[in-house]
Write an enzyme that holds these catalytic residues in place. Structure first.
Site, mmCIF file in Angstrom:
data_model
loop_
_atom_site.group_PDB
_atom_site.id
_atom_site.type_symbol
_atom_site.label_atom_id
_atom_site.label_comp_id
_atom_site.label_asym_id
_atom_site.label_seq_id
_atom_site.Cartn_x
_atom_site.Cartn_y
_atom_site.Cartn_z
ATOM 1 C CG ASP A 375 -3.631 -8.690 1.942
ATOM 2 O OD1 ASP A 375 -5.008 -8.710 1.723
ATOM 3 O OD2 ASP A 375 -3.135 -7.905 2.595
ATOM 4 C CE1 TYR A 460 -1.871 0.315 3.617
ATOM 5 C CE2 TYR A 460 -4.133 -0.489 4.205
ATOM 6 C CZ TYR A 460 -2.913 0.547 4.237
ATOM 7 O OH TYR A 460 -3.048 1.399 5.471
#
Length: 760
Positions: A375, A460
């Site tokens: 990420d 998320y």
């Protein structure tokens, strides 16, 4: 009324007046109104600015300088093609630790303020990624190329992140190709393709130089998460050439079958050699994954507030609170970072920073089975958006803006994207009720200063918490929420997760989060010690014919890096401490204990060709000597070329001595998530949190929370209403009801809805 009765009443009246006077005198310290008390100000001479993120003005100055100083045309990254030159990002360049400490501790010169600029050079004979240090700010006059110094050579162009402009071009290509299968799309999905959303996967191929990506298609419903509405269609896009016109679809996947093109898929449908699963577009009021409330709002819940105002103080990038002093910031790529963390005037931590968040998926669909999201390459800090007052953080928290420059020549602001607040955990930090010898009660509320950000990485949401307690402990914790990423359910799908909808497989995945902790205990030179319990069989001294299994404390000093690298499947000593050179009053070396609370699960096997890029995940904890040339455990370039990583953490561990050295702890936390029915509409934070503690261990002579102003003590012989003994008895109650600011939210202002391609 006779004289005797009058005297009795008079005496009773006098006694009542006397009692009231005593009560008033006893409670004299209680404020008569809700007076805001300014927090105790610790000396702050602006030194923490040495760690500060760049301001919008500084970011703009760097862009202006680069445009006029590099001698090549630069296109705004927001619209740059792969064959263009552009400024990809600008962030602060932190000075070397030695320079900073000379400035902070020894009265040395303030280090020059500099920026780190990342440029994509696509319009060159040999396209590459180049990093420049630019300075001094705010009026730059020089730049120097640091790419070779950092990475041992130029960064190949294929390692660059996929930009928003590149995603837009991919979306155009996908839409063009979907038009070649109109009858199939109408039958399977009641769509012409334009109403379908796509999510990118990563990494992008199987070897260094590849730039091919699977995109998974979903039904898109306004106002609801499409991540749990797969239609069964996935496409593999080749987007390696710099000429966008040369991009094409390499393969198409539908419901367990592979095709060379959408035209071949359409032909299979028309000739009835392909079985189609009809997935109708859901209605907004019945859509799977909708977060719209099913009940009308009820009465407001409990509200946390400060009776006399905040007890912490914020100035620029510096916060102080009950002995704590912290410089805070946000890296656009890797997220929250903290420097020069001191407690009661002593530096405990030089740097505490998030490094990476890995999500590794399993599935029987190509997109899901090949996904290993790093990420940091998408932007953990960049996508930390505005926080919702009263939900993401307490209503009365302090909210701070963060600024960044990424994929644009114009600085952007994520307003109110960091919150700071004091939190009452509703638990005593310590307490005791004495019912023997004498009667008394002593206790201390477990209050903590919390610094929080929440990163939304498309599906998320990660809640990043950094907490500071009155006993000198630090807690670092992450909660996972948001939507699961799903695959289309087909075949033996339950081998890889649980079915959570009519056509939806909640795919199992690992969350691995990595942190850097540069502890400085009594100075820079530290050692590492482990303490754990063992048993020894002894003859009982007073009864030699009997034996006893006696616990004993096993102490060990770890001398080298290899001894201090603990794999995920190995046991971690229950007490592992950074020790300084000086003893406390009782003769023990002053120390801070690292306590990891996590269940990270299995790491990617080392036989995987991409494992070296995430080799930090091999270890629950690894302690290495600190080096300026090893500032981070990973790189944003590792996502798109994990087979030849720009930074390989495993290389940091080379059995060097760690005795009396400047040390860094690299900590991995994480958990396995097997999605289940209750992850619909989306994942709750309950049970989905992991982290670690940094706790004083013989660092003090006694618990420093003795000096907390929140302590309570009273005995059976002492009035519990005395303010000096029990400040809770003197809360100004109704007069201190909070005056709340009106609810506002501007988090949608700076969002540019580009092509719905997921992680950008």
């Amino acid at each position: 009324m006779n004289m005797k009765t009058a005297l009795v009443l008079l005496l009773l009246a006098l006694a009542t007046i006397f009692a009231l006077v005593c009560v008033l005198l006893t409670r004299a310290r209680a404020p008569s109104a809700c007076q805001q008390q300014p927090p105790a100000q610790e000396e702050d001479d602006g030194h923490s600015r040495v760690f500060a993120d760049l301001s919008p003005e500084e970011l703009a100055q760097v862009v202006q300088y680069l445009r006029g100083s590099l001698g090549v045309p630069l296109v705004d990254a927001a619209r740059a093609k792969p064959s263009d030159n552009c400024i990809a990002s600008v962030d602060v360049q932190l000075p070397a630790k030695a320079e900073v400490l000379r400035f902070l501790d020894d009265g040395g010169a303030r280090p020059p303020r500099e920026a780190l600029a990342v440029l994509y050079f696509g319009a060159q004979a040999e396209p590459n990624v180049t990093e420049y240090v630019v300075g001094p700010l705010p009026a730059p006059t020089y730049h120097r190329d640091v790419t070779v110094q950092k990475y041992g050579g130029k960064v190949p162009y294929h390692r660059r992140a996929v930009t928003g402009a590149e995603y837009a071009a991919i979306n155009e290509l996908i839409q063009k190709e979907l038009k070649k299968a109109p009858r199939f799309l109408a039958a399977c999905c009641a769509s012409d393709g334009t109403s379908l959303a796509t999510i990118t996967t990563a990494p992008r191929g199987f070897k260094s130089g590849d730039r091919t990506t699977w995109f998974v298609l979903f039904h898109a419903i306004d106002g609801s998460g499409f991540f749990v509405l797969p239609v069964g269609l996935e496409v593999l896009v080749e987007h390696g050439p710099l000429d966008v016109s040369q991009w094409y679809l390499r393969q198409v996947f539908y419901n367990g079958h592979y095709f060379s093109s959408t035209a071949e898929l359409e032909n299979a449908f028309v000739t009835k050699s392909l079985k189609v699963v009809v997935v109708q577009k859901p209605q907004e009021d019945t859509v799977l994954g909708s977060m719209r409330p099913l009940l009308s709002p009820g009465a407001p819940g409990p509200l946390q507030f400060e009776p006399q105002g905040p007890r912490y103080s914020i100035r620029d990038n510096h916060v102080t609170y009950q002995g704590w002093s912290i410089a805070f910031g946000m890296n656009p790529n890797t997220g929250p970072r903290f420097f020069d963390i001191r407690f009661r005037g002593e530096r405990i931590i030089y740097e505490l920073s998030l490094q990476e968040a890995l999500a590794l998926y399993g599935s029987n669909c190509p997109g899901g089975m090949s996904t290993r999201y790093l990420d940091g390459s998408f932007g953990i800090g960049r996508f930390a958006y505005e926080l919702v007052r009263g939900v993401d953080c307490p209503y009365t928290a302090t909210y701070v803006d963060r600024h960044y420059l990424s994929e644009s020549d114009v600085p952007r602001t994520n307003q109110n994207s960091l919150c700071i607040f004091e939190h009452d955990t509703s638990l005593p930090l310590r307490r005791h009720f004495s019912d023997t010898h004498s009667l008394y009660y002593g206790g201390l509320r477990k209050n903590t200063l919390v610094i929080r950000a929440v990163s939304t990485l498309i599906n998320y949401d990660y809640v990043w918490d950094f907490m500071f307690y009155s006993n000198g402990a630090v807690e670092v914790r992450v909660h996972a929420t948001g939507y699961i990423s799903s695959s289309f359910f087909h075949g033996q799908g339950t081998t890889y997760g649980n079915k959570v909808g009519p056509h939806t497989l909640g795919t199992m995945h690992l969350h691995h989060i990595h942190y850097k902790v540069d502890l400085d205990i009594d100075g820079q030179l530290n050692s590492l010690e482990s303490h754990d319990m063992g048993y020894q069989t002894i003859s009982v001294p007073w009864s030699p014919e009997n034996t006893l299994q006696q616990p004993f404390l096993h102490r060990e000093k770890l001398e080298r890096e290899n001894e201090a690298a603990f794999p995920l499947n190995a046991s971690l000593p229950r007490y592992l401490s950074f020790t300084g050179p000086k003893p406390n009053r009782w003769g023990h070396l002053r120390s801070y204990r690292v306590q990891v609370v996590s269940f990270p699960g299995e790491h990617l096997p080392t036989s995987s060709p991409m494992e070296k890029a995430i080799s930090w995940g091999r270890y629950k904890l690894a302690v290495t000597r600190r080096k300026e040339e090893e500032p981070t455990s990973t790189s944003v370039y590792n996502q798109n070329d994990p087979w030849t990583p720009s930074v390989a953490f495993a290389d940091f561990i080379n059995d060097e001595s760690i005795a009396n050295e400047d040390l860094v702890a690299w900590i991995t936390v994480g958990f396995l998530h097997v999605p289940h029915a209750e992850d619909i509409p989306n994942t709750v934070t309950v049970g989905n949190s992991v982290g670690f503690f940094l706790r004083p261990y013989n660092y003090f002579d006694q618990d420093p929370s003795l000096y907390s102003p929140d302590s309570i003590y009273f005995s059976s012989e002492q009035g519990i209403g005395a303010c000096g003994a029990n400040p809770l008895a003197c809360l100004p109650a109704a007069s201190c009801a909070p005056r709340l600011s009106p609810f506002q939210y501007g988090g949608f202002v700076n969002i540019s809805l580009g092509p719905p391609l997921g992680r950008r």
